[in-house]
Motif scaffolding. Structure first.
Motif, PDB file in Angstrom:
ATOM      1  N   TYR A 267      61.747  17.830  49.648  1.00  0.00           N
ATOM      2  CA  TYR A 267      63.202  17.828  49.590  1.00  0.00           C
ATOM      3  C   TYR A 267      63.695  19.272  49.561  1.00  0.00           C
ATOM      4  O   TYR A 267      63.332  20.031  48.664  1.00  0.00           O
ATOM      5  CB  TYR A 267      63.705  17.118  48.319  1.00  0.00           C
TER       6      TYR A 267
ATOM      7  N   ASP B 164      58.514  13.651  41.183  1.00  0.00           N
ATOM      8  CA  ASP B 164      59.971  13.544  41.294  1.00  0.00           C
ATOM      9  C   ASP B 164      60.507  12.797  40.067  1.00  0.00           C
ATOM     10  O   ASP B 164      60.035  11.711  39.744  1.00  0.00           O
ATOM     11  CB  ASP B 164      60.319  12.765  42.568  1.00  0.00           C
TER      12      ASP B 164
ATOM     13  N   ALA C 197      57.416  17.417  46.310  1.00  0.00           N
ATOM     14  CA  ALA C 197      57.508  16.538  45.146  1.00  0.00           C
ATOM     15  C   ALA C 197      56.673  15.294  45.406  1.00  0.00           C
ATOM     16  O   ALA C 197      56.520  14.848  46.548  1.00  0.00           O
ATOM     17  CB  ALA C 197      58.959  16.151  44.870  1.00  0.00           C
TER      18      ALA C 197
ATOM     19  N   VAL D  92      56.367  11.450  45.181  1.00  0.00           N
ATOM     20  CA  VAL D  92      57.320  10.342  45.117  1.00  0.00           C
ATOM     21  C   VAL D  92      56.637   9.023  44.765  1.00  0.00           C
ATOM     22  O   VAL D  92      57.321   8.039  44.460  1.00  0.00           O
ATOM     23  CB  VAL D  92      58.081  10.205  46.450  1.00  0.00           C
TER      24      VAL D  92
END
Length: 979
Positions: free
Chosen positions: A434, A335, A439, A441
């Motif tokens: 998301y 991300d 992704a 994080v």
């Protein structure tokens, strides 16, 4: 120095001329060739059994080979590619010969892998005890003599040979993809009724199957084109230069080859092995009675490869590696707002092309892909230098037929590794999603990173061999009919190795006296005085005798009237050789005759609370420990028929190796062993006897049919081994080792699978279904929880328990050679074309599917064989009521370890019977008329294929390597030119 010797030889030669040799000349020279045997040469028709030889110079005209002993099992009876007549080699011999017999190159004990086929003139296989007696104790299990080429032509001759070819993998192991593996692992969890239930959710399985995000839901196939290429190259070039004149001849061989690798990603793309070697020799005529020679060779070998063990890891690393992380993860999956994660990665020393980082978990901190990219590189280096020189003194002026020969040699080998040993971190991702997009994080770094840039030397080892022999030779014929020959010799070698405290050494005296009358009646007596430092004083020396007689019936006046018999020689031999190759117990080779004591720190505790060490006996003394004796009788029949249309040789051998050492003799009282700290006062005793007997045969037929010259040869060995005497006390006769093959496979007789009918079903307080084996069935005690779908074995002794007392003889493993080995060679020559074919087979031995590719348990990677597992059917209450596939090829899957299912048994047994189309080569020799008057005097081109086809019921199994580089087929194009 070597260059100066060669220069001197060339200057001593006659004026340079190009050697021209007709086919008739070549045939004449071949007919006069002697057979190299122990310390001397003999006429082929005077060999009295137990000896085979191959003319490598003739063979190389139609058979391109890459190693010294390649293809010999299809040309020589009694040789199975590993041993002679089923004899194993000395385990202490670290001369790079593996389990081969003693290999003697140009009179010196040397490794077989340091001489190339293009350098060899002849290979002689000394199989019978009578053939090796003069080499002493270390050669008592057979020897292979390799004689390299020497300068023969006057003037100068140059030959060049170039080859290039491609290796193609035969078979790759096949493993399940991630989704299927996870599904079957869940099945294993259900089978085991784990409290946590299935390990993988259906959503996880679906995501792996979908393949949308291979970084979070990997499905890694390590044998795919992403990591493995279809073929790799091997190229080789050889230059041979020889020449000379009246006073000297020289020979030089210069060779280079380069071999690539099947791995096709990262730095491993550039893996390669190369070898450069130079071998040369000079023969000098010093004066009328003295000749001399000097030989030298140097070999430079390098193996360049990436860090890690890709093939081993490929067989164990699961496709969903391990969970939620691929071996390499794209940095684009992080991300953009995960600043801490990006900061960790930006500091990393190991970002592939700035875009990929190695994934992992706390439990999985390395992987095969990251090893290759980030682990560094290694270069294995081997350097071998060999030198020998000798003198031949003609003593005819003293005694007609007498000569003296002596040789001294010194060899040195060094091995070491040079490497860049980098350490890399793996990064554990934390994933989020998301708007249906995965992704990363957060990132957790596991381990530190080290990229030193410094090369490290390791694994250094050396080996030095010093060898000397000297012998008086006598060879004379009296009154044209009585041929007498003899040899009196002293022989020694000693090898010093970095890995061994004691030198590996041999010293012996030898005497041989031979007589033949008109080549009709033969008698030979050989004696060797041997010495061994492995034995106690007073027993270190012994005499090894050998007696051989022969009768050539074809030379009897009566037989001359029999049409169709060209030659018919029968010979018989008895030998009793003393050998110390098998003087060992476990890993102990010296001082077996001494009492052995040891001290332990776990001693006695006194009233004051202090402790003291205590000393205990490990073994008693035996000042009478002796050699092992090779007692052998052999009978040979050799003949040729119908003007050499058919030639054949058959040898029967019966060999006892008497006196193998045991240290727990059952005739001793039991109280001498098993005391404090497992102490023992029992000495090492010569006791067990191994027997090997069989037939060694070769048959050849050849005929000219019009323009086609056809030759076919069949060779082979029938081998039967057993323990003639074995120290043991067993409760059940079917477990006696005595009388059984040396390579017997012990295991269980499998009765199939346990079914639900073999159990009573109940429910535990936790609500789990419990399967209890019925009381009228034998109780398995091999290991692991028993349920329906596990393997069921026969209670052979009927004691109500299944344990090692129920193991039975399941057949021969072929460790000493399959009971029947065969070789086939065919040559078809039409005008300038030569077609050469080789095949070999082995029959009568068995193997066990005893690796994780065939039986999977615990956290093993699942191969396609898991598809054949037992699958349960359940009733409405979730109780097993049957099998989906009662004729399954694999027990039920389990997350636990099951020694019961993994045990050797008839269930896992398979036949190793096979016949291989080993080689086909087509050669075209350009006509001599075409090359007359040109600088090129001879030119040949050829195309060959190796390991082309395996014919076997278990072909796929036999051709699949698990945990190692795949077996390959090889296709090669070559050209030879003579100037």
């Amino acid at each position: 120095m070597k260059t100066n010797i060669f220069l001197f030889a060339m200057l001593a030669a006659s004026p340079l001329t190009v050697n021209a040799q007709t086919a008739d000349d070549a045939d004449s020279i071949a007919a006069k060739k002697k057979v190299h045997v122990a310390f001397r040469d003999k006429d082929a028709d005077h060999l009295l059994g137990g000896v085979s030889y191959v003319d490598m110079e003739e063979l190389q005209k139609k058979d391109y080979t890459m190693s010294s002993l390649e293809d010999m099992y299809a040309l020589v009876g009694g040789w199975n590619g590993n041993n002679l007549w089923g004899m194993d080699n000395d385990r202490l011999d670290n001369n790079d010969n593996g389990n081969l017999p003693m290999v003697i190159i140009d009179g010196v004990k040397r490794p077989s892998n340091n001489v190339l086929p293009s350098e060899i003139e002849q290979i002689t296989f000394l199989k019978g005890a009578q053939a090796v007696v003069l080499y002493g104790a270390k050669a008592a299990k057979g020897a292979i003599l390799i004689t390299t080429k020497r300068g023969k032509v006057d003037g100068l001759q140059i030959k060049a040979n170039a080859n290039t070819g491609w290796h193609f993998a035969k078979e790759f192991p096949e493993y399940l993809g991630s989704a299927e593996y996870m599904t079957l692992y869940n099945e294993a969890c259900l089978n085991d009724q784990l409290p946590t239930g299935a390990k993988y959710t259906q959503q996880d399985i679906y995501n792996h199957a979908l393949g949308v995000n291979p970084y979070r839901y990997p499905n890694v196939n390590y044998y795919s084109s992403d990591y493995v290429r279809k073929a790799y190259n091997r190229s080789e070039g050889t230059l041979e230069i020889q020449g000379g004149g009246a006073r000297a001849h020289f020979y030089t061989n210069i060779n280079y080859y380069r071999l690539e690798d099947l791995i096709d990603f990262g730095p491993a793309k550039d893996n390669y092995t190369d070898r450069f070697s130079v071998r040369g020799n000079v023969d000098l005529v010093i004066n009328k009675v003295v000749k001399g020679y000097a030989d030298a060779s140097a070999t430079f070998y390098n193996e360049n490869k990436n860090k890690g063990d890709f093939w081993s890891d490929a067989s164990t690393m699961r496709p969903n590696f391990p969970e939620n992380a691929a071996p390499l993860i794209s940095i684009d999956m992080v991300d953009p707002n995960a600043s801490k994660a990006l900061a960790i990665l930006n500091k990393s020393l190991n970002l592939l092309n700035g875009g990929y980082f190695p994934g992992g978990t706390k439990a999985t901190q390395t992987n095969a892909i990251a090893d290759c990219y980030f682990g560094g590189q290694t270069k294995a280096v081997s350097r071998q230098f060999q030198f020998d020189a000798g003198i031949i003194y003609d003593m005819n002026k003293f005694v007609q037929g007498l000569s003296f020969k002596t040789q001294f040699a010194i060899d040195y080998a060094a091995n070491y590794s040079l490497s860049y040993d980098n350490k890399y971190a793996v990064f554990i991702p934390t994933w989020s999603n998301y708007n249906s997009k995965d992704a990363i994080v957060a990132i957790t770094q596991q381990n530190d990173e080290v990229v030193s840039g410094h090369m490290v030397m390791s694994n250094s080892a050396y080996r030095q061999t010093i060898s000397w022999n000297g012998h008086f030779d006598y060879d004379h014929t009296f009154a044209r009919d009585h041929h007498v020959s003899g040899i009196l010799l002293a022989n020694m070698f000693t090898t010093t190795s970095s890995s061994q405290y004691h030198r590996y050494a041999n010293a012996n005296l030898g005497l041989e006296a031979s007589y033949d009358y008109k080549g009709r009646y033969f008698a030979d007596i050989s004696l060797a005085g041997v010495h061994s430092a492995r034995l106690p004083e007073g027993h270190r020396e012994a005499i090894s005798p050998s007696f051989t007689i022969g009768w050539n019936l074809a030379k009897e006046p009566l037989m001359k009237r029999v049409n169709g018999v060209d030659d018919l020689l029968i010979s018989a031999s008895y030998s009793n050789l003393n050998e110390d190759i098998d003087v060992y117990m476990g890993e102990k080779y010296f001082y077996l005759y001494d009492a052995s004591w040891s001290t332990t720190g776990s001693g006695f505790t006194w009233n004051e609370g202090s402790s003291t060490n205590h000393t205990f006996s490990q073994s008693g003394a035996n000042p009478s420990l002796d050699f092992i004796h090779r007692k052998e009788f052999s009978l040979s029949l050799r003949g040729s028929f119908f003007k050499k249309l058919i030639s054949a040789e058959l040898t029967y051998f019966n060999t006892d190796l008497d006196g193998f050492i045991v240290d727990n003799l059952t005739t001793f009282p039991s109280h001498l062993k098993g005391g404090l700290s497992g102490s023992s006062f029992m000495p090492a005793i010569n006791n067990n006897i191994q027997n090997r007997k069989g037939l060694d045969f070769s048959i050849k037929a050849q005929k000219q049919i019009g323009d086609v010259n056809a030759a076919i040869g069949v060779v082979g060995t029938y081998l039967k081994t057993n323990y003639k005497k074995y120290d043991e006390i067993v409760e059940w006769d079917y477990q006696n080792v005595e009388g059984r093959p040396l390579d017997v496979i012990w295991g269980y007789n499998c009765l199939g699978f346990y079914t639900i009918d073999d159990f009573t079903v109940s429910t535990t307080s936790e609500g789990k279904t419990k399967y209890t084996l019925k009381s009228d069935l034998p109780s398995p005690k091999i290991g692991g929880t028993i349920q329906p779908g596990d393997l069921k074995y026969e209670d052979v002794n009927g004691d109500g328990v299944i344990n090692n007392k129920d193991q039975v003889d399941l057949g021969k493993s072929g460790a000493y050679g399959s009971p029947l080995t065969l070789g086939l060679n065919i040559t078809l020559k039409y005008k300038n074309f030569t077609l050469f074919m080789l095949g070999n087979g082995q029959f009568g031995a068995y193997g066990m599917k005893n690796n994780t590719y065939y039986y999977m348990q615990g956290d093993d990677k699942y191969s396609v064989n898991a598809r054949g597992r037992i699958q349960y059917t359940y009733d409405d209450n979730g109780v097993i009521n049957g099998f989906v596939n009662p004729n399954a090829s694999h027990p039920r899957l389990t997350t636990q370890n099951s020694a019961n299912n993994a045990a050797a048994s008839t269930f896992w047994k398979y036949s190793t019977d096979r016949f291989n189309i080993r080689k086909i080569q087509l050669t075209y020799d350009f006509p001599e008329e075409m090359l007359k008057g040109k600088i090129v005097k001879a030119l040949s081109i050829y195309l060959n294929g190796n390991d082309l086809l395996t014919i076997s019921k278990e072909r796929e199994l036999l051709e699949t390597s698990v945990g190692y580089a795949p077996q390959t087929r090889f296709y090669n194009l070559g050209v030879k030119v003579t100037l």
